[in-house]
Design a protein around this motif. Structure first.
Motif, PDB file in Angstrom:
ATOM      1  N   ARG A 274     -13.828   1.885   3.739  1.00 23.10           N
ATOM      2  CA  ARG A 274     -13.268   2.351   2.454  1.00 23.10           C
ATOM      3  C   ARG A 274     -13.909   3.665   2.002  1.00 23.10           C
ATOM      4  NH1 ARG A 274     -14.929  -1.698  -1.269  1.00 23.10           N
ATOM      5  NH2 ARG A 274     -13.312  -2.958  -0.302  1.00 23.10           N
ATOM      6  N   PRO A 275     -13.084   4.667   1.666  1.00 19.01           N
ATOM      7  CA  PRO A 275     -13.630   5.896   1.094  1.00 19.01           C
ATOM      8  C   PRO A 275     -14.027   5.660  -0.371  1.00 19.01           C
ATOM      9  CG  PRO A 275     -11.237   6.005   1.153  1.00 19.01           C
ATOM     10  CD  PRO A 275     -11.629   4.714   1.821  1.00 19.01           C
TER      11      PRO A 275
ATOM     12  N   GLU B  11      -4.378   4.297  -7.130  1.00 19.36           N
ATOM     13  CA  GLU B  11      -5.598   4.438  -6.347  1.00 19.36           C
ATOM     14  C   GLU B  11      -6.511   3.210  -6.399  1.00 19.36           C
ATOM     15  OE1 GLU B  11      -9.435   7.382  -5.938  1.00 19.36           O
ATOM     16  OE2 GLU B  11      -7.502   8.257  -6.443  1.00 19.36           O
TER      17      GLU B  11
ATOM     18  N   LEU C  18      -5.702  11.265  -5.111  1.00 16.44           N
ATOM     19  CA  LEU C  18      -4.244  11.289  -4.994  1.00 16.44           C
ATOM     20  C   LEU C  18      -3.600  12.397  -5.813  1.00 16.44           C
ATOM     21  CD1 LEU C  18      -3.379   7.480  -5.071  1.00 16.44           C
ATOM     22  CD2 LEU C  18      -3.645   8.967  -3.088  1.00 16.44           C
TER      23      LEU C  18
ATOM     24  N   TYR D  23       0.718   4.134  -2.871  1.00 18.79           N
ATOM     25  CA  TYR D  23       0.622   5.586  -2.681  1.00 18.79           C
ATOM     26  C   TYR D  23       1.727   6.287  -3.465  1.00 18.79           C
ATOM     27  CZ  TYR D  23      -3.049   5.905   0.858  1.00 18.79           C
ATOM     28  OH  TYR D  23      -4.263   5.883   1.510  1.00 18.79           O
TER      29      TYR D  23
ATOM     30  N   LEU E  19      -5.274   0.706  -3.885  1.00 17.07           N
ATOM     31  CA  LEU E  19      -5.492   1.169  -2.510  1.00 17.07           C
ATOM     32  C   LEU E  19      -6.936   0.975  -2.090  1.00 17.07           C
ATOM     33  CD1 LEU E  19      -3.278   4.331  -2.751  1.00 17.07           C
ATOM     34  CD2 LEU E  19      -2.868   2.373  -1.246  1.00 17.07           C
ATOM     35  N   LEU E  20      -7.867   1.299  -2.966  1.00 15.21           N
ATOM     36  CA  LEU E  20      -9.284   1.133  -2.630  1.00 15.21           C
ATOM     37  C   LEU E  20      -9.667  -0.340  -2.523  1.00 15.21           C
ATOM     38  CD1 LEU E  20     -10.775   4.002  -4.808  1.00 15.21           C
ATOM     39  CD2 LEU E  20     -10.475   3.963  -2.322  1.00 15.21           C
TER      40      LEU E  20
ATOM     41  N   SER F 182     -13.158   7.666  -2.857  1.00 19.05           N
ATOM     42  CA  SER F 182     -11.978   7.991  -3.659  1.00 19.05           C
ATOM     43  C   SER F 182     -10.916   8.590  -2.742  1.00 19.05           C
ATOM     44  CB  SER F 182     -12.316   8.968  -4.784  1.00 19.05           C
ATOM     45  OG  SER F 182     -12.572  10.249  -4.249  1.00 19.05           O
ATOM     46  N   LEU F 183      -9.706   8.687  -3.259  1.00 18.66           N
ATOM     47  CA  LEU F 183      -8.597   9.216  -2.467  1.00 18.66           C
ATOM     48  C   LEU F 183      -8.067  10.537  -2.998  1.00 18.66           C
ATOM     49  CD1 LEU F 183      -6.662   5.892  -1.908  1.00 18.66           C
ATOM     50  CD2 LEU F 183      -8.147   7.085  -0.306  1.00 18.66           C
TER      51      LEU F 183
ATOM     52  N   TRP G  53      -8.611  -1.785   0.823  1.00 21.91           N
ATOM     53  CA  TRP G  53      -9.197  -1.105   1.974  1.00 21.91           C
ATOM     54  C   TRP G  53     -10.465  -1.861   2.338  1.00 21.91           C
ATOM     55  CZ3 TRP G  53      -7.623   4.503   2.027  1.00 21.91           C
ATOM     56  CH2 TRP G  53      -7.921   5.111   3.241  1.00 21.91           C
TER      57      TRP G  53
ATOM     58  N   ARG H   9       0.830  -1.206   0.000  1.00 18.23           N
ATOM     59  CA  ARG H   9       0.000   0.000   0.000  1.00 18.23           C
ATOM     60  C   ARG H   9       0.866   1.259   0.000  1.00 18.23           C
ATOM     61  NH1 ARG H   9      -5.272   0.221   1.059  1.00 18.23           N
ATOM     62  NH2 ARG H   9      -5.032   1.978   2.516  1.00 18.23           N
TER      63      ARG H   9
END
Length: 126
Positions: free
Chosen positions: A57-58, A45, A63, A40, A48-49, A60-61, A52, A36
């Motif tokens: 989990r969000p 992304e 980035l 980053y 990462l999702l 979106s991030l 998660w 992870r």
């Protein structure tokens, strides 16, 4: 042979890249933490999702919001199993934004479901 950005000392091909490419799941919570961190650093992304946990989990991030962000290194301080399917990984990740250095020190919680590790959440340490 490029060294993996996670600092494991292994090549990227034998460390985090198989996780990123979906060829192999992370074998441990620490391995997931390392993959992870590299995700980053590389702006991956979707990975990462996917790694998660669904309960935290969000959507979106974003980035790309910090275009001058550069990840500098990862140090794993502790990897602790809490039963068969729960773990804590304490880490310090160093980075720069617009030339100013920062560090993220976190105790991250992970859970394993159906043989795959997922990041749940973490507590930032001062």
């Amino acid at each position: 042979m490029d060294p993996c950005l996670c600092g494991s000392g292994k090549s990227a091909e034998s460390c985090c890249r198989p996780c990123h490419e979906g060829k192999a799941p992370a074998a441990t919570a620490e391995a997931l933490m390392r993959s992870r961190y590299v995700a980053y650093a590389l702006g991956l992304e979707p990975y990462l999702l996917t790694t998660w946990h669904a309960t935290t989990r969000p959507t979106s991030l974003a980035l790309d919001k910090e275009p001058n962000l550069r990840w500098l290194g990862l140090s794993i301080k502790r990897h602790e199993l809490n039963g068969e399917n729960r773990a804590i990984v304490e880490f310090i990740a160093r980075y720069k934004i617009d030339g100013r250095a920062y560090r993220l020190h976190e105790n991250s919680r992970f859970v394993r479901e159906d043989g795959c590790w997922f990041y749940v959440d973490g507590d930032i340490k001062e």
